[in-house]
Each structure stands twice: as C-alpha cells, then as structure tokens.
Motif scaffolding. Structure first.
Motif, PDB file in Angstrom:
ATOM      1  N   SER A 143      49.592  -1.629  52.371  1.00  0.00           N
ATOM      2  CA  SER A 143      48.727  -2.370  51.608  1.00  0.00           C
ATOM      3  C   SER A 143      48.454  -3.647  52.445  1.00  0.00           C
ATOM      4  N   LEU A 144      47.577  -4.360  52.340  1.00  0.00           N
ATOM      5  CA  LEU A 144      47.193  -5.508  53.036  1.00  0.00           C
ATOM      6  C   LEU A 144      46.633  -6.567  51.954  1.00  0.00           C
ATOM      7  N   ASN A 145      47.441  -7.767  51.876  1.00  0.00           N
ATOM      8  CA  ASN A 145      47.189  -8.691  51.037  1.00  0.00           C
ATOM      9  C   ASN A 145      46.542  -9.954  51.742  1.00  0.00           C
TER      10      ASN A 145
ATOM     11  N   GLY B 294      48.345 -15.890  56.844  1.00  0.00           N
ATOM     12  CA  GLY B 294      47.689 -15.752  55.525  1.00  0.00           C
ATOM     13  C   GLY B 294      47.431 -14.193  54.987  1.00  0.00           C
ATOM     14  N   LEU B 295      47.753 -13.386  56.184  1.00  0.00           N
ATOM     15  CA  LEU B 295      47.980 -11.937  55.613  1.00  0.00           C
ATOM     16  C   LEU B 295      49.336 -11.439  55.593  1.00  0.00           C
ATOM     17  N   THR B 296      49.576 -10.659  54.704  1.00  0.00           N
ATOM     18  CA  THR B 296      50.761  -9.755  54.617  1.00  0.00           C
ATOM     19  C   THR B 296      50.544  -8.237  54.322  1.00  0.00           C
ATOM     20  N   VAL B 297      51.226  -7.704  55.023  1.00  0.00           N
ATOM     21  CA  VAL B 297      50.974  -6.165  55.118  1.00  0.00           C
ATOM     22  C   VAL B 297      52.559  -5.711  54.649  1.00  0.00           C
ATOM     23  N   LEU B 298      52.543  -4.772  53.472  1.00  0.00           N
ATOM     24  CA  LEU B 298      53.525  -4.192  53.142  1.00  0.00           C
ATOM     25  C   LEU B 298      53.401  -2.641  53.356  1.00  0.00           C
ATOM     26  N   LEU B 299      54.685  -2.147  53.857  1.00  0.00           N
ATOM     27  CA  LEU B 299      54.666  -0.359  53.989  1.00  0.00           C
ATOM     28  C   LEU B 299      55.753   0.058  53.027  1.00  0.00           C
ATOM     29  N   ASN B 300      55.367   0.977  52.324  1.00  0.00           N
ATOM     30  CA  ASN B 300      56.411   1.797  51.269  1.00  0.00           C
ATOM     31  C   ASN B 300      56.394   3.086  51.793  1.00  0.00           C
ATOM     32  N   LYS B 301      57.586   3.513  52.661  1.00  0.00           N
ATOM     33  CA  LYS B 301      57.278   4.588  53.128  1.00  0.00           C
ATOM     34  C   LYS B 301      57.753   5.986  52.042  1.00  0.00           C
ATOM     35  N   LYS B 302      58.639   5.324  51.179  1.00  0.00           N
ATOM     36  CA  LYS B 302      58.870   6.389  50.134  1.00  0.00           C
ATOM     37  C   LYS B 302      57.490   6.885  49.393  1.00  0.00           C
ATOM     38  N   ASP B 303      56.844   5.959  49.082  1.00  0.00           N
ATOM     39  CA  ASP B 303      55.430   6.460  48.413  1.00  0.00           C
ATOM     40  C   ASP B 303      54.419   6.481  49.556  1.00  0.00           C
ATOM     41  N   LYS B 304      54.640   6.400  50.689  1.00  0.00           N
ATOM     42  CA  LYS B 304      53.588   6.515  51.849  1.00  0.00           C
ATOM     43  C   LYS B 304      52.274   5.755  51.470  1.00  0.00           C
TER      44      LYS B 304
ATOM     45  N   ALA C 291      29.190  -5.666  63.863  1.00  0.00           N
ATOM     46  CA  ALA C 291      30.215  -5.866  64.993  1.00  0.00           C
ATOM     47  C   ALA C 291      31.059  -4.855  65.147  1.00  0.00           C
ATOM     48  N   GLY C 292      31.993  -4.605  66.095  1.00  0.00           N
ATOM     49  CA  GLY C 292      32.732  -3.578  66.092  1.00  0.00           C
ATOM     50  C   GLY C 292      34.174  -3.865  65.166  1.00  0.00           C
ATOM     51  N   LEU C 293      35.161  -2.970  65.393  1.00  0.00           N
ATOM     52  CA  LEU C 293      36.547  -3.154  64.499  1.00  0.00           C
ATOM     53  C   LEU C 293      37.209  -4.150  65.410  1.00  0.00           C
ATOM     54  N   GLN C 294      38.140  -5.048  64.766  1.00  0.00           N
ATOM     55  CA  GLN C 294      39.011  -6.184  65.459  1.00  0.00           C
ATOM     56  C   GLN C 294      40.233  -5.719  64.646  1.00  0.00           C
ATOM     57  N   LEU C 295      41.363  -5.771  65.484  1.00  0.00           N
ATOM     58  CA  LEU C 295      42.639  -5.412  64.813  1.00  0.00           C
ATOM     59  C   LEU C 295      43.280  -6.613  64.281  1.00  0.00           C
ATOM     60  N   LEU C 296      43.792  -6.557  63.082  1.00  0.00           N
ATOM     61  CA  LEU C 296      44.367  -7.739  62.370  1.00  0.00           C
ATOM     62  C   LEU C 296      45.583  -7.867  62.538  1.00  0.00           C
ATOM     63  N   MET C 297      46.311  -6.639  62.195  1.00  0.00           N
ATOM     64  CA  MET C 297      47.912  -6.705  61.958  1.00  0.00           C
ATOM     65  C   MET C 297      48.564  -5.127  62.353  1.00  0.00           C
ATOM     66  N   SER C 298      49.428  -4.924  62.868  1.00  0.00           N
ATOM     67  CA  SER C 298      50.108  -3.365  63.042  1.00  0.00           C
ATOM     68  C   SER C 298      51.508  -3.771  62.695  1.00  0.00           C
ATOM     69  N   VAL C 299      52.131  -2.726  62.117  1.00  0.00           N
ATOM     70  CA  VAL C 299      53.498  -2.489  62.018  1.00  0.00           C
ATOM     71  C   VAL C 299      53.978  -1.187  62.358  1.00  0.00           C
ATOM     72  N   LEU C 300      55.291  -0.970  62.917  1.00  0.00           N
ATOM     73  CA  LEU C 300      55.970   0.252  63.106  1.00  0.00           C
ATOM     74  C   LEU C 300      56.780   0.597  61.741  1.00  0.00           C
ATOM     75  N   SER C 301      57.149   1.926  61.723  1.00  0.00           N
ATOM     76  CA  SER C 301      57.621   2.423  60.420  1.00  0.00           C
ATOM     77  C   SER C 301      58.827   1.657  60.154  1.00  0.00           C
ATOM     78  N   ASN C 302      59.550   0.987  61.000  1.00  0.00           N
ATOM     79  CA  ASN C 302      60.804   0.272  60.702  1.00  0.00           C
ATOM     80  C   ASN C 302      60.423  -1.090  60.158  1.00  0.00           C
ATOM     81  N   VAL C 303      59.397  -1.377  59.796  1.00  0.00           N
ATOM     82  CA  VAL C 303      59.093  -2.709  59.007  1.00  0.00           C
ATOM     83  C   VAL C 303      58.579  -2.441  57.898  1.00  0.00           C
ATOM     84  N   ASP C 304      59.125  -3.056  56.849  1.00  0.00           N
ATOM     85  CA  ASP C 304      58.744  -3.019  55.405  1.00  0.00           C
ATOM     86  C   ASP C 304      57.665  -3.991  55.127  1.00  0.00           C
ATOM     87  N   ARG C 305      57.627  -5.289  55.838  1.00  0.00           N
ATOM     88  CA  ARG C 305      56.851  -6.309  55.431  1.00  0.00           C
ATOM     89  C   ARG C 305      56.573  -7.224  56.595  1.00  0.00           C
ATOM     90  N   LYS C 306      55.373  -7.735  56.818  1.00  0.00           N
ATOM     91  CA  LYS C 306      54.985  -8.525  57.893  1.00  0.00           C
ATOM     92  C   LYS C 306      53.843  -9.469  57.507  1.00  0.00           C
TER      93      LYS C 306
END
Lengths: 114, 112
Positions: free
Chosen positions: A74-76, A61-71, A42-57
């Motif tokens: 992650s997807l949990n 059952g899915l958690t996206v974490l963004l650490n801008k300092k370390d660039k 199959a093709g790709l399906q979007l799971l989640m997206s965040v902008l740079s002003n969000v650290d956690r979403k």
C-alpha cells in the motif's frame, strides 16, 4: 505469471486528507516493490521502492507498507495537497527473474480537491 | 542527471502503415524498455534490451519490432498499424537489475 491488482482506479480526497492506494500480487517470490507517479502528459517517476525485507518505509509524507503474508502493498499519502493529483502505479518484480522486468498495476487516478 | 527523449511525441499513421518510434537516453544505462500504456490499464512490456544489440520479447511483442542500435538508443517499429493499437508508448531505461526505471514522456500513437 505474476498478476498485480490495484485499487481503487479513481480516488478523490480533500486537501489535507490522506489517500490510500493498495496493490495485491500473486507471486510469493516477488522481492522488489515500487510506486510510480505519472503527472498529466509526462512519463512515470519513481516515488519509493522497498525490498521484501522491509515492512514499512516513510519518506516525505509518503508511507509504503508491505504485508508479505497477504501479498499486499500500500501507498499512503498523508496530508495530500493538489500537487499530488496524478496517476499512481505500483510495480513489482520477482527476485532472480527477468532482469529488471517489472509488473505494473493498472493505476489509480488521484484527485486532490483544494 | 540524465534525460530520456522520445520522438516523435505524437505520431499519426494510416491503418497498415509501418511506423517507428525512437528513444534516446544519456544516463549510460544498460537496459532499455518499451512499454505500451492503454487508458485504464497498467503498462505492458513490448520489448526490452539489456545491452547494445540485445533484444528480448516482452508480453506484447507480436506486431512490433525493436532495435538497439547502440547503448543510448532503442527504437520500436509497429509493423502494420491497427486502430486498436492507439495508445501511449513509453520508453524507459534502468542501470541494470535495480528495478528502478527512468521514463520518457511518451509517444502517443493515433491510427486513422
């Protein structure tokens, strides 16, 4: 240009365990971060997206974490189940760059063992 | 909802042959893309188009041509197929600059 590294390339977990996939990127102007899932044939399906002003979403059952300092992005997947078995890709885009142009990681093949 | 249709799903050609892949979308999206997916690698952008008759080169455009004949369709031509081009080609569309892409199921190219 932007370089995106994704790890691990392969991941096996037991049903009910969590699975963590990590991407690192190089461009500090990166402003949009997303995760896609590709099931076999199959093709790709979007799971989640965040902008740079969000650290956690968290979502379904899915958690996206963004650490801008370390660039680092992650997807949990908490409590993975066999239906989560697929290839997962991170994809990032710099704000203001080529319209809608995404840079993809190499993918992680996730297998969830019943 | 909409759908992206790629044809053919499987394409087999001879080395040196010119081969064309087609993509149709009914989302009414402005932007369309062609990506190449090689096993164990991320997606690499070949061409994209932000509107009808527009064409922008991606990172891997050499050896390929593309055509955005109308808003709903975007075709990709392999100008001279090579064995190292065997891959899955993915078409996608997006509603402008949101970054969210909607993908087709892919076309698998085999070169004999």
């Amino acid at each position: 240009g932007e370089q995106v590294e994704q790890r691990p390339p392969h991941l096996s977990v037991r049903e009910g365990d969590s699975a963590i996939i990590i991407c690192t990127y190089t461009d500090s102007a990166t402003a949009y971060f997303s995760w896609y899932k590709q099931e076999a044939g199959a093709g790709l399906q979007l799971l989640m997206s965040v902008l740079s002003n969000v650290d956690r979403k968290e979502e379904q059952g899915l958690t996206v974490l963004l650490n801008k300092k370390d660039k680092r992005l992650s997807l949990n997947l908490t409590a993975a189940h066999p239906g989560d078995s697929a290839v997962y890709f991170c994809a990032v885009r710099a704000g203001g760059s080529a319209l809608g142009r995404l840079h993809f990681g190499a993918g992680t093949q996730l297998i969830v063992i019943p | 909802g909409g759908i992206i249709t790629q044809t053919p799903k499987f394409l087999i050609g001879q080395e040196g042959q010119k081969l064309t892949l087609k993509c149709q979308q009914n989302f009414n999206h402005d932007t369309m893309y062609w990506y190449r997916q090689d096993s164990g690698k991320g997606l690499r952008l070949i061409y994209y188009s932000i509107t009808e008759n527009d064409l922008q080169k991606g990172d891997l455009s050499e050896g390929y041509d593309a055509s955005r004949e109308k808003k709903s369709s975007f075709s990709l031509t392999v100008t001279s197929a090579q064995k190292n081009e065997m891959a899955v080609f993915l078409c996608a569309s997006s509603p402008g600059s949101t970054g969210q892409l909607y993908f087709g199921e892919g076309s698998k190219l085999t070169v004999l």
